[in-house]
Design an enzyme around this catalytic site. Sequence first.
Site: not given
Length: 154
Positions: A54, A82
Site C-alpha cells: 500500500e 495495517c
Amino acid sequence: MTDEHFMRLALEEALHALEHSDVPIGAVAVRDGVVIGTGHNHREADQDPTAHAEMIALRQAARVVGHWRLEGVTLYCTLEPCAMCAGAMVLARLPRLVYAAADPKTGAAGSLMNILQHPQLNHRVEVVSGVLADESAAYIRAFFADLRADGQRH
C-alpha cells in the site's frame, strides 16, 4: 471497469512479491479508471518495515498526481491494511479503499481497529471489503504453509 477488475490487477501484483520471498500482498491505485500506482510487499527485499504494498502504491500515485492529497483515487489492496498503511491513507485524504481479505490480527479497517473511519480524525475513507477475498486469502495461506513446510518463519 469494476472493483473486481482492479482487484485482479492487485492480485497479479501480489504474486511479484513471491519473487523475493515476501508475503504476497499487492496494491493498485486508480484514478479516473487509470492505474497510477502499483506496489507489492518489499519488506524482505529492502529490509524495510515500511515497504508494504500500500505504501509503495500510495507513493507512486502521489508522484503521478503531483500532490500528497490523493483526491479521486481508489486504492485496491489484497489484504486489509495495517495501522501504518491505514494512517497513511487518512493522511493522504484517500477517498476510497477496496480490499480483499480481512486481517483479524493487524487489520486497521475494521477487523482489529478502524483507523480509516475513526470519528476523531479529520478524514474518513470509504471502505469496501471482501472483493475476491477467497482468492487473496488462498495466496497468503499457501505462502505461510510453504514457509512452515520449509521450517522457516517470516
